[in-house]
Design a protein around this motif. Structure first.
Motif, short mmCIF file in Angstrom:
data_model
loop_
_atom_site.label_atom_id
_atom_site.label_comp_id
_atom_site.label_asym_id
_atom_site.label_seq_id
_atom_site.Cartn_x
_atom_site.Cartn_y
_atom_site.Cartn_z
N THR A 20 0.96 -1.17 -0.13
CA THR A 20 0.01 0.16 -0.27
C THR A 20 0.87 1.39 0.07
N VAL A 21 1.88 1.32 0.83
CA VAL A 21 2.78 2.55 0.92
C VAL A 21 3.23 2.58 -0.38
N GLY A 22 3.58 1.60 -1.24
CA GLY A 22 4.34 1.81 -2.60
C GLY A 22 3.74 2.96 -3.48
N LEU A 23 2.45 3.25 -3.31
CA LEU A 23 1.55 4.30 -3.94
C LEU A 23 2.29 5.47 -3.85
N LEU A 24 2.91 5.66 -2.58
CA LEU A 24 3.75 6.99 -2.42
C LEU A 24 5.30 6.56 -2.65
N LEU A 25 5.73 5.54 -2.34
CA LEU A 25 7.21 5.21 -2.59
C LEU A 25 7.23 5.29 -4.07
N GLY A 26 6.48 4.44 -4.98
CA GLY A 26 6.90 4.42 -6.47
C GLY A 26 7.19 5.92 -7.11
N PRO A 27 6.00 6.78 -7.05
CA PRO A 27 6.31 8.07 -7.53
C PRO A 27 7.53 8.82 -6.76
N LEU A 28 7.60 8.67 -5.70
CA LEU A 28 9.03 9.33 -5.02
C LEU A 28 10.26 8.66 -5.38
N ILE A 29 10.49 7.36 -5.78
CA ILE A 29 11.63 6.99 -6.25
C ILE A 29 11.97 7.71 -7.59
N VAL A 30 10.82 7.45 -8.58
CA VAL A 30 11.23 7.88 -9.76
C VAL A 30 11.27 9.35 -9.92
N ALA A 31 10.77 10.27 -9.08
CA ALA A 31 11.08 11.60 -8.95
C ALA A 31 12.45 11.74 -8.35
N PHE A 32 12.88 10.99 -7.54
CA PHE A 32 14.36 11.08 -7.06
C PHE A 32 15.37 10.76 -8.18
N PHE A 33 14.94 9.69 -8.92
CA PHE A 33 15.62 9.56 -10.07
C PHE A 33 16.03 10.80 -11.09
N LEU A 34 14.90 10.77 -11.55
CA LEU A 34 14.64 12.22 -12.24
C LEU A 34 15.39 13.32 -11.96
N ALA A 35 14.99 13.81 -10.46
CA ALA A 35 15.89 15.02 -9.94
C ALA A 35 17.39 14.70 -10.19
N LEU A 36 17.87 13.61 -9.73
CA LEU A 36 19.46 13.38 -9.91
C LEU A 36 19.80 13.51 -11.27
N VAL A 37 19.13 12.88 -12.14
CA VAL A 37 19.37 13.16 -13.51
C VAL A 37 19.43 14.84 -13.96
N ARG A 38 18.36 15.42 -13.54
CA ARG A 38 18.29 16.83 -14.19
C ARG A 38 19.57 17.76 -13.37
N ILE A 39 19.76 17.33 -12.00
CA ILE A 39 20.83 17.98 -11.48
C ILE A 39 22.19 17.68 -11.85
N HIS A 40 22.38 16.35 -12.41
CA HIS A 40 23.73 16.00 -12.95
C HIS A 40 23.89 16.67 -14.23
N GLU A 41 22.82 16.74 -15.08
CA GLU A 41 22.88 17.22 -16.26
C GLU A 41 23.21 19.08 -16.04
N ARG A 42 22.76 19.56 -15.12
CA ARG A 42 22.85 20.96 -15.19
C ARG A 42 23.98 21.20 -14.47
N ASP A 43 24.61 20.47 -13.26
CA ASP A 43 25.56 21.06 -12.42
C ASP A 43 27.04 20.01 -13.14
N TYR A 44 26.79 18.88 -13.61
CA TYR A 44 27.97 18.13 -13.78
C TYR A 44 28.09 17.71 -15.34
N GLY A 45 27.08 18.19 -16.01
CA GLY A 45 27.14 17.51 -17.34
C GLY A 45 28.40 18.17 -18.13
N ARG A 46 28.44 17.70 -19.28
CA ARG A 46 29.54 17.84 -20.31
C ARG A 46 29.51 19.43 -20.57
N ASN A 47 28.47 19.93 -20.68
CA ASN A 47 28.40 21.38 -20.87
C ASN A 47 28.46 22.46 -19.79
N HIS A 48 28.57 21.78 -18.68
CA HIS A 48 28.85 22.46 -17.49
C HIS A 48 30.29 23.31 -17.28
#
Length: 382
Positions: free
Chosen positions: A324-352
C-alpha cells in the motif's frame, strides 16, 4: 599513527555501520514516519498560515492539524462500525422474533427466492434428530475452533499493528510540523552535495507527495460519485451511506471502492433483484474499478510534472513492490531518479563550465537558476 587513508576507510566503515544500525532502530515504525513526512510536506503550507494566524504558536497549529488527521481517520470508521452494529442488531432481533413465533420453517419462508430454495435444500440434507444434530454441532465446533482462534488472533494483531503505526505517524507528524524547518536546514548543512541540491531534491519529494495525496483524494471522490450513480440507478437502500463507504475504501489500495459496489450487488441479489445485482456488479467492475487507473495518473501528473505513462507505471510498480505504501514510494523513487538526472545534467554535465570558468550558468542558458537563488527559493518554500 594510522595513515590518513586508513583513518578515512575506518571512518567510512563506521558511517556505514551506523546507517545499518539506524535502519534497524527505525524499521519497526518506518511506515509511520514515512507517512508523517509525506503529510508534513503536504500540510506545511496550511501549518505556516495557521501559525501566523495564531501569532507564532506553532505547537497549537501542529496539534490542530494532527487532530484533523485523527478525525479524518476515525469518523468514517466510526460511522461504518455504527451502521454494521445497528444492522446486525436489527437482523438478530428479526431472526430471534421470527424463530420464536413461527419456528425455523417460518424463518426460511421469509427469505428471498434464491436464498429460500438453498436453505430448504440444506434443511432436507441435515439430520433433524436432536441427538445427531448436537453431535454434528460439537464436531464442527471442535474442528473449527483452532481455525477461528487463529483468525481472531490474526485480526487482533493486524489491528494492533495499524493502531501502533498510526500513533507513531501522529507523533512524528507533530514534530515534523513544529521542527521541520530546522530539520531541513540541518540536512542541507551536513549534506555532501553542493549548496541547494539537497533542498531541490527535498522540494521535489514535497511536490510529488502532495500531488499523490491530492490525486488520491480526488480519485476517491470520483469513484464514490460513480458508485453513487450506480446505487441510484438500481435503488440500493441508503445509497449515500454506501457512497461514503466507497469513498473511504477507495483510499485503501488493497480494498478499493469496487468492493463496496460488489457488496451492494450481493445485497441486491439476496434481496431478490438478480438483474439489478448483475448490472451493479458490471458497473462496479468496469466503471468504478477502472476509474482509479485512469483518473489518478491524470491528476497526479499535474503536480509531478511527469508524463502520464511514467506516473501510471510508478504507481502500479510501487504498489506491487512495496504494498500500500508503494503508491507513495513508487512516484517518489521515480522523482528522486529524475531529479538526480536533472541535477547532474545541469551541474555536472559535459556543457557545465569547470571550476576555473569565469561564468556561472544562469537562467539565460536554459539550465536553471544559480545555486544561491535555488537555495533561497527552497528555504522560502520551507
Amino acid at each position: 599513527m594510522a595513515s590518513e587513508q586508513t583513518a578515512r576507510r575506518v571512518f567510512t566503515g563506521l558511517i556505514l555501520l551506523s546507517i545499518v544500525l539506524l535502519a534497524l532502530v527505525i524499521q519497526p515504525f518506518a511506515k509511520g514516519i514515512f507517512l508523517a513526512a509525506v503529510l508534513a510536506g503536504a500540510f506545511y503550507g496550511v501549518h505556516s498560515r495557521l501559525t501566523r494566524k495564531l501569532r507564532g504558536r506553532k505547537n497549537i497549529s501542529a496539534g490542530l492539524i494532527c487532530t484533523m488527521v485523527v478525525l479524518a481517520l476515525l469518523l468514517p470508521l466510526g460511522g461504518l462500525t455504527a451502521f454494521v452494529v445497528a444492522e446486525v442488531s436489527s437482523g438478530a432481533q428479526f431472526v430471534t422474533k421470527t424463530v420464536q413465533q413461527e419456528g425455523v420453517e417460518g424463518l426460511v419462508q421469509k427469505l428471498p427466492g434464491p436464498v429460500r430454495r438453498g436453505a430448504e435444500s440444506l434443511m432436507e440434507r441435515l439430520p433433524m434428530e436432536e441427538a445427531h444434530l448436537d453431535e454434528r454441532l460439537q464436531e464442527q465446533v471442535s474442528s473449527q475452533g483452532g481455525t477461528a482462534a487463529r483468525a481472531v488472533t490474526g485480526a487482533v494483531a493486524a489491528t494492533g499493528s495499524i493502531a501502533f503505526q498510526t500513533v507513531m505517524m501522529l507523533i512524528a507528524l507533530f514534530f515534523f510540523l513544529t521542527d521541520g524547518r530546522e530539520l531541513v536546514q540541518w540536512i542541507e548543512s551536513v549534506s555532501p552535495l553542493r549548496r541547494g541540491e539537497t533542498l531541490e531534491i527535498m522540494r521535489e519529494f514535497r511536490s510529488v507527495s502532495g500531488a499523490v495525496l491530492l490525486s488520491s483524494l480526488a480519485t476517491a471522490g470520483v469513484q464514490a460519485f460513480a458508485a453513487l450513480i450506480g446505487f441510484l440507478i438500481v435503488q440500493v437502500p441508503a445509497p449515500l451511506f454506501f457512497a461514503g463507504v466507497a469513498f473511504f475504501m477507495a483510499l485503501i489500495p488493497a480494498v478499493g471502492a469496487a468492493i463496496v459496489v460488489l457488496a451492494a450487488s450481493a445485497l441486491m441479489f439476496f434481496s431478490g433483484h438478480p438483474w439489478a445485482a448483475l448490472f451493479l456488479a458490471i458497473w462496479g467492475t468496469v466503471v468504478v474499478g477502472l476509474v482509479d487507473n485512469v483518473v489518478k495518473p491524470l491528476l497526479a501528473k499535474r503536480g509531478m510534472h511527469q508524463h502520464g505513462a511514467i506516473v501510471f507505471f510508478s504507481l502500479l510498480g510501487g504498489l506491487a513492490a512495496f504494498g500500500t505504501v508503494g503508491l507513495l514510494l513508487g512516484p517518489l523513487i521515480v522523482a528522486f531518479f529524475l531529479a538526480l538526472v536533472r541535477i547532474h545534467e545541469r551541474d555536472y554535465g559535459r556543457n557545465h563550465p569547470g571550476p576555473g570558468s569565469p561564468s556561472t550558468p544562469g537562467p539565460q542558458d536554459g539550465r536553471g537558476p544559480p545555486q544561491e537563488a535555488l537555495a533561497s527559493q527552497a528555504h522560502d518554500s520551507h
